[in-house]
Motif scaffolding. Sequence first.
Motif, PDB file in Angstrom:
ATOM      1  N   PHE A  15       5.413  11.650  11.088  1.00  0.00           N
ATOM      2  CA  PHE A  15       6.478  11.722   9.750  1.00  0.00           C
ATOM      3  C   PHE A  15       6.248  13.056   9.249  1.00  0.00           C
ATOM      4  O   PHE A  15       7.379  13.269   8.318  1.00  0.00           O
ATOM      5  N   SER A  29       7.011   1.587  11.375  1.00  0.00           N
ATOM      6  CA  SER A  29       7.797   1.492  10.322  1.00  0.00           C
ATOM      7  C   SER A  29       9.370   2.008  10.818  1.00  0.00           C
ATOM      8  O   SER A  29       9.860   1.326  12.169  1.00  0.00           O
ATOM      9  N   ARG A  30      10.037   2.827  10.503  1.00  0.00           N
ATOM     10  CA  ARG A  30      11.431   3.235  10.903  1.00  0.00           C
ATOM     11  C   ARG A  30      11.272   3.917  12.184  1.00  0.00           C
ATOM     12  O   ARG A  30      12.237   3.755  13.112  1.00  0.00           O
ATOM     13  N   LYS A  79      11.125   0.926  14.602  1.00  0.00           N
ATOM     14  CA  LYS A  79      12.705   0.544  14.946  1.00  0.00           C
ATOM     15  C   LYS A  79      13.184   1.280  16.149  1.00  0.00           C
ATOM     16  O   LYS A  79      13.556   1.116  17.174  1.00  0.00           O
ATOM     17  N   GLU A  86      14.002  -6.733   3.329  1.00  0.00           N
ATOM     18  CA  GLU A  86      14.970  -5.536   3.588  1.00  0.00           C
ATOM     19  C   GLU A  86      16.444  -6.456   4.319  1.00  0.00           C
ATOM     20  O   GLU A  86      15.956  -6.854   5.504  1.00  0.00           O
ATOM     21  N   ILE A 146      19.542  -1.854   3.727  1.00  0.00           N
ATOM     22  CA  ILE A 146      18.959  -0.360   4.506  1.00  0.00           C
ATOM     23  C   ILE A 146      20.244   0.409   4.708  1.00  0.00           C
ATOM     24  O   ILE A 146      20.220   1.561   4.614  1.00  0.00           O
ATOM     25  N   ARG A 198      20.585   2.588   1.360  1.00  0.00           N
ATOM     26  CA  ARG A 198      19.574   3.385   1.157  1.00  0.00           C
ATOM     27  C   ARG A 198      19.380   4.473   2.233  1.00  0.00           C
ATOM     28  O   ARG A 198      19.023   5.682   1.971  1.00  0.00           O
ATOM     29  N   PHE A 199      19.522   4.193   3.350  1.00  0.00           N
ATOM     30  CA  PHE A 199      19.654   5.108   4.668  1.00  0.00           C
ATOM     31  C   PHE A 199      20.928   4.977   5.532  1.00  0.00           C
ATOM     32  O   PHE A 199      20.921   4.557   6.532  1.00  0.00           O
ATOM     33  N   TRP A 207      21.158   6.277   9.025  1.00  0.00           N
ATOM     34  CA  TRP A 207      20.181   5.589  10.234  1.00  0.00           C
ATOM     35  C   TRP A 207      20.934   5.071  11.255  1.00  0.00           C
ATOM     36  O   TRP A 207      20.631   5.271  12.515  1.00  0.00           O
ATOM     37  N   TRP A 248       8.490  -6.754   2.871  1.00  0.00           N
ATOM     38  CA  TRP A 248       9.724  -6.115   3.098  1.00  0.00           C
ATOM     39  C   TRP A 248      10.285  -5.998   4.529  1.00  0.00           C
ATOM     40  O   TRP A 248      11.418  -5.967   4.715  1.00  0.00           O
ATOM     41  N   HIS A 270       1.712  -2.547   4.486  1.00  0.00           N
ATOM     42  CA  HIS A 270       2.434  -1.683   5.238  1.00  0.00           C
ATOM     43  C   HIS A 270       1.863  -0.323   5.769  1.00  0.00           C
ATOM     44  O   HIS A 270       1.569   0.525   4.592  1.00  0.00           O
TER      45      HIS A 270
HETATM   46  C1  GTR Z   1      11.189   1.764   3.971  1.00  0.00           C
HETATM   47  C2  GTR Z   1      12.469   1.189   4.786  1.00  0.00           C
HETATM   48  C3  GTR Z   1      11.871   0.535   6.047  1.00  0.00           C
HETATM   49  C4  GTR Z   1      10.958   1.329   6.607  1.00  0.00           C
HETATM   50  C5  GTR Z   1      10.044   2.224   5.716  1.00  0.00           C
HETATM   51  C6  GTR Z   1       9.379   3.325   6.379  1.00  0.00           C
HETATM   52  O1  GTR Z   1      11.714   2.654   2.682  1.00  0.00           O
HETATM   53  O2  GTR Z   1      13.080   0.335   3.845  1.00  0.00           O
HETATM   54  O3  GTR Z   1      12.970  -0.083   6.690  1.00  0.00           O
HETATM   55  O4  GTR Z   1      11.511   1.954   7.754  1.00  0.00           O
HETATM   56  O5  GTR Z   1      10.752   2.825   4.940  1.00  0.00           O
HETATM   57  O6  GTR Z   1       9.875   3.752   7.625  1.00  0.00           O
HETATM   58  O7  GTR Z   1       8.393   3.588   6.108  1.00  0.00           O
END
Ligand code: GTR
Length: 413
Positions: free
Chosen positions: A126, A252-253, A256, A290, A295, A298-299, A302, A343, A393
């Motif tokens: 990240f 997380s993202r 996905k 979520e 989603i 906010r994003f 994506w 979430w 998380h």
């Molecule tokens: C959050 C988002 C999630 C997840 C997360 C991440 O804000 O709502 O879907 O992807 O971020 O990537 O840390």
Amino acid sequence: FLLGGVLYAQPTVRVNNEKTTVESLPDLLTLKHGEPVNSPEVWERLKRPELLHLFKNEVYGMVPDGDPIPSSIEVIEESDAAFNNKAHRIQFALDFKKGHRNLRVHILLYLPKDVFNPPVFLGYNFYGNHTVVHDDNVLVSDSWVRNNETLDVYNHKANQKSRGKRSYRWPVDKILQEGFGIATVYYGDIDPDRNDFTDGIHPFFYKEGQDEPGLNEWGSLTAWAWGLSRILDCLKGYEATADSKYILFGHSRLGKTVLWASALDQRFDMVIANNSGCGGAALFRRKNGETIQLINNRFPHWFSKSFKKYNDKEAMLPLDQHMLIALNAPRPVYIASAIKDKWADPEGEYLSAYYASPVYELYNKRGLSDRNFPDVNKPIHQTIGYHVRSGKHDVTAYDWKQFMIFAKGHLND
Ligand code: GTR
């Protein structure tokens, strides 16, 4: 229904304790005109392409057609003295060029010294490769980075101060000791994670006059997935990893991202999605934690623009995420949840893996056979693996321990 001798509960999903709605999941083993999918051959020839088409057009968006983008790959730094002389470190620059545009992607690879072509974990990070390890030789990316006080990132520029600050999520030493290699890339090198389509890889694909992706063209998740395939091209072209097995890993993202990347590219041998939640492993139809609307708001960058029509209309979706997991069959896939990560809907992540299992059964592989959510910290290591661990998380030592056990157990599947 019965399949390969295993009894599967009807694919219905209950959500939200009180205001329980029950909606059917689209069936994995029926073709769109109603014929059954009853063999790996029918799955591969007909159902798999049908589902890929849906995910591309309705959810993540597709990579635009066109000539391949000219690219070059070069080793720009290497050493055989990494980790107290126990490992090789290789840093590649993967450059994409078009007109006056240039995009540089840094790939950081560590390999244990005594293993030739070891299995390799491949995952994005990240905040930059230099945050993953305490190693002063790791190059710092010039790409846009999200500001983060605890990582000392200001003005969207990576810097020396964040060296090693994410190493708690990356037990590289241990991974090497266990005989694995590890490759990582800053995901923002491929596409900065912001709602801006003038940067990253997208503009390289624009037709004359275009300045953002079309309705069913790629958002950032597909761009990151595409990037993983280009990184794989590079690692497969390198002698020391040419015949390695590749285990995609993402949190997380990026969890996905890896499920989608390995659905698209079957050269990945295994995939691990940690706390991937909405748009990852979790079933959209549960609307727990979520949701699609949340989603997309906010994003907005994506997914593809066409995915927005499903905001608060989950029942209209012609697919759900058990199908994304099934697109990985018969390769081993591991879904990991954290019990406090509401979430991401841990139970939705589990059920998705459970409902993907009939496709694994077509190949005589074992998916998940119990509809009931497992106990905390009781991992399951079939060809579909799953755990829900205690805590929030994050990526923890417990997670990596399971990932390595799983990877070792399934390397020769
Ligand atoms: C959050 C988002 C999630 C997840 C997360 C991440 O804000 O709502 O879907 O992807 O971020 O990537 O840390």
